[in-house]
Design an enzyme around this catalytic site. Structure first.
Site, PDB file in Angstrom:
ATOM      1  N   ASP A   1     -10.506 -11.387  11.051  1.00 22.64           N
ATOM      2  CA  ASP A   1      -9.508 -11.447   9.979  1.00 22.64           C
ATOM      3  C   ASP A   1      -8.118 -11.577  10.591  1.00 22.64           C
ATOM      4  O   ASP A   1      -7.427 -10.589  10.793  1.00 22.64           O
ATOM      5  CB  ASP A   1      -9.636 -10.160   9.143  1.00 22.64           C
TER       6      ASP A   1
ATOM      7  N   HIS B   1     -10.812 -13.755   3.827  1.00 23.76           N
ATOM      8  CA  HIS B   1     -12.015 -13.014   3.440  1.00 23.76           C
ATOM      9  C   HIS B   1     -13.117 -13.989   3.028  1.00 23.76           C
ATOM     10  O   HIS B   1     -14.296 -13.746   3.283  1.00 23.76           O
ATOM     11  CB  HIS B   1     -11.717 -12.059   2.288  1.00 23.76           C
TER      12      HIS B   1
ATOM     13  N   GLU C   1      -9.005 -13.600  -1.271  1.00 21.80           N
ATOM     14  CA  GLU C   1      -8.208 -13.878  -0.066  1.00 21.80           C
ATOM     15  C   GLU C   1      -8.859 -14.974   0.776  1.00 21.80           C
ATOM     16  O   GLU C   1     -10.077 -14.959   0.982  1.00 21.80           O
ATOM     17  CB  GLU C   1      -8.077 -12.574   0.736  1.00 21.80           C
TER      18      GLU C   1
ATOM     19  N   ASP D   1      -0.713 -12.309   2.207  1.00 20.14           N
ATOM     20  CA  ASP D   1      -1.314 -11.260   3.035  1.00 20.14           C
ATOM     21  C   ASP D   1      -1.450 -11.871   4.430  1.00 20.14           C
ATOM     22  O   ASP D   1      -2.548 -12.152   4.907  1.00 20.14           O
ATOM     23  CB  ASP D   1      -2.667 -10.841   2.450  1.00 20.14           C
TER      24      ASP D   1
ATOM     25  N   ASP E   1      -4.696 -13.630  -2.357  1.00 26.99           N
ATOM     26  CA  ASP E   1      -4.016 -13.286  -1.112  1.00 26.99           C
ATOM     27  C   ASP E   1      -4.079 -14.539  -0.254  1.00 26.99           C
ATOM     28  O   ASP E   1      -5.156 -14.928   0.229  1.00 26.99           O
ATOM     29  CB  ASP E   1      -4.711 -12.106  -0.413  1.00 26.99           C
TER      30      ASP E   1
ATOM     31  N   GLU F   1     -10.561  -6.663  -4.615  1.00 26.75           N
ATOM     32  CA  GLU F   1     -10.437  -7.695  -3.563  1.00 26.75           C
ATOM     33  C   GLU F   1     -11.684  -7.687  -2.681  1.00 26.75           C
ATOM     34  O   GLU F   1     -11.880  -6.771  -1.889  1.00 26.75           O
ATOM     35  CB  GLU F   1      -9.173  -7.391  -2.736  1.00 26.75           C
TER      36      GLU F   1
ATOM     37  N   HIS G   1       0.884  -1.174   0.000  1.00 26.87           N
ATOM     38  CA  HIS G   1       0.000   0.000   0.000  1.00 26.87           C
ATOM     39  C   HIS G   1       0.917   1.217   0.000  1.00 26.87           C
ATOM     40  O   HIS G   1       2.001   1.177   0.598  1.00 26.87           O
ATOM     41  CB  HIS G   1      -0.819   0.115   1.281  1.00 26.87           C
TER      42      HIS G   1
ATOM     43  N   ASP H   1       2.352   2.068   3.376  1.00 29.13           N
ATOM     44  CA  ASP H   1       3.314   1.129   3.977  1.00 29.13           C
ATOM     45  C   ASP H   1       4.745   1.594   3.761  1.00 29.13           C
ATOM     46  O   ASP H   1       5.626   1.313   4.564  1.00 29.13           O
ATOM     47  CB  ASP H   1       3.235  -0.273   3.334  1.00 29.13           C
TER      48      ASP H   1
END
Ligand code: XUL
Ligand code: CO
Length: 435
Positions: free
Chosen positions: A305, A269, A266, A337, A294, A230, A99, A102
């Protein structure tokens, strides 16, 4: 400066090794179904969980004290680049994801943030050129800053929408600078807290326009990475618009975006949405939008999560089976991730976490390849639907029937003989492929 001391490049040493810092299953150059493992798997490391995350959770502050902390936020950001590329090189991972927030401090304004991004991405580019490591995807964090409390492209405040557009424009410029292969949109706060004060239709239209503008901009600058959305059902918002693969496909179809977007799915998720990971991959495949994954795992007992490193062989095998059936993920890949547990405080635990994830997916790949090679599931499914190969079934498939025909047919025939699925036996057979 060495950030991960005492460990050289992680090599494949096989199952019997006692070396903690070795792959026991992931052998990058080994061929599986005619392709190198590293090309099937296209592993990527996530900047945020690896180099930025400090071990905080909802109940406590960070437990990690990293040796890449500097005396200013910018010095820390620069050290992080070195530490990150040392880790990637040692892990033999060829891709990474980040990101915007980050990699560089946000400073006091968007302008300051973008200047910091320019400086840090210059360093990242140097490291990429030096090592040959590539950018799988970047994304804009439009959920942490307080301005995004009502969402970004679904905010009720047009000025906030503009800030989000500025961040994504910058993200696409960076993607071009670093020759990114994909660009991700995760709608962190793109959803709503309460319907009582929400204009659902306006929010959906606005975010659709936002995506159209992103496509137009990428075309304008002559660099169009694969765009990925996502899905995630909840956290941080109560109701997130991109709930799961099926909901996201419906949105993309309604707003005429389906040709420009695929999905980044993901593991954790999927389970938050009440699905298995392979369900999400299969739905995406059905609509030809399986783009990237992910890879992580939930802690079922906690139920949120938790982003654990993948460790479950059955989940990884069934996911890899869908990926093989998809003909791979390229230009997508497998991004971890995933973050260390708060109790794994040594920097070298980051190597161990990724070794676990990579070995798990390597085993998943091998098991899935065997299932595919032997045609076990293919034959089983073919046989289960064989009633459509002949007679009335064939007519249904060919569109040669009507309700009147089927009415007559059903009344003329005896009660259908429905067979057992023996699903318990099938599950046992799949378990056999895991060992
Ligand atoms: C959050 C999540 C994000 C996306 C990128 O649950 O998965 O880190 O992957 O924004
Ligand atoms: Co993710």
């Amino acid at each position: 400066m060495i950030y991960f001391p005492g460990v050289d490049k992680i090599e494949y040493e096989g199952k019997s090794t006692d070396n903690m810092f070795a792959f026991r299953h992931y052998n990058p150059e080994e061929y599986v179904l005619g392709k190198k493992m590293k090309d099937h798997l296209r592993f990527a490391v996530a900047y945020w969980h690896t180099i930025t995350y400090e071990g905080a959770d909802q109940f406590g502050v960070g437990t990690f004290h990293r040796n890449w902390y500097g005396s200013t936020p910018m010095e820390t950001a620069k050290n992080r680049v070195d530490a990150f590329f040392e880790l990637l090189t040692k892990l033999q991972v060829e891709y990474f994801c980040f990101h915007d927030v980050d990699i560089a401090p946000q400073g006091n304004s968007l302008k300051e943030f973008f200047d910091n991004l320019d400086e840090i991405t210059d360093l990242i580019k140097e490291k990429m050129d030096e090592t040959g490591i590539k950018l799988l995807w970047n994304t804009a964090n439009m959920f942490s800053h307080p301005r995004y409390m009502n969402g970004a492209a679904t905010s009720n405040e047009a000025d906030v929408y503009a800030c989000a557009a500025a961040q994504v424009k910058k993200g696409l410029d960076i993607n071009k600078k670093l020759s990114g292969e994909n660009y991700v949109f995760w709608g962190g706060r793109e959803g709503y807290e309460s319907l009582l004060n929400t204009n659902l239709e306006l929010e959906q239209q606005n975010i659709a326009k936002f995506f159209h503008m992103a496509v137009e901009y990428a075309e304008k600058i002559g660099h169009k990475p694969q765009f990925l959305i996502e899905p995630k059902p909840k956290e941080p918002t109560t109701h997130q618009y991109d709930y799961d693969a099926a909901t996201t496909v419906a949105f993309l179809q309604k707003y005429d975006l389906i040709q420009d977007f695929k999905l980044n799915l993901e593991g954790n998720h999927a389970t938050l949405a009440g699905h298995t990971f392979d369900h999400e991959l299969a739905i995406a495949r059905l609509y030809n939008v399986l783009g990237s994954i992910d890879a992580n795992h939930d802690e079922k007992i906690l139920g949120w999560d938790t982003d654990e490193f993948p460790h479950d062989l059955l989940t990884a095998t069934l996911a890899m089976y869908q990926i093989l059936e998809n003909g791979g993920l390229e230009p997508g890949g497998i991004n971890f991730d995933a973050k260390l547990r708060r109790t794994s405080i040594e920097p070298n635990d980051l190597l161990l976490g990724h070794i676990l994830g990579m070995d798990t997916f390597a085993r998943g790949l091998k098991a899935a390849a065997k299932i595919k090679e032997e045609g076990y599931l293919r034959d089983l499914i073919k046989e289960r639907y064989s009633s459509y190969d002949k007679g009335i079934g064939k007519k249904i498939i060919n569109g040669d029937t009507s309700f009147e025909d089927l009415f007559r047919y059903a009344l003329e025939n005896e009660e259908p003989k429905v067979k057992s699925n023996h699903i318990e036996y099938v599950k046992g057979k799949i378990n056999d492929y895991l060992v």
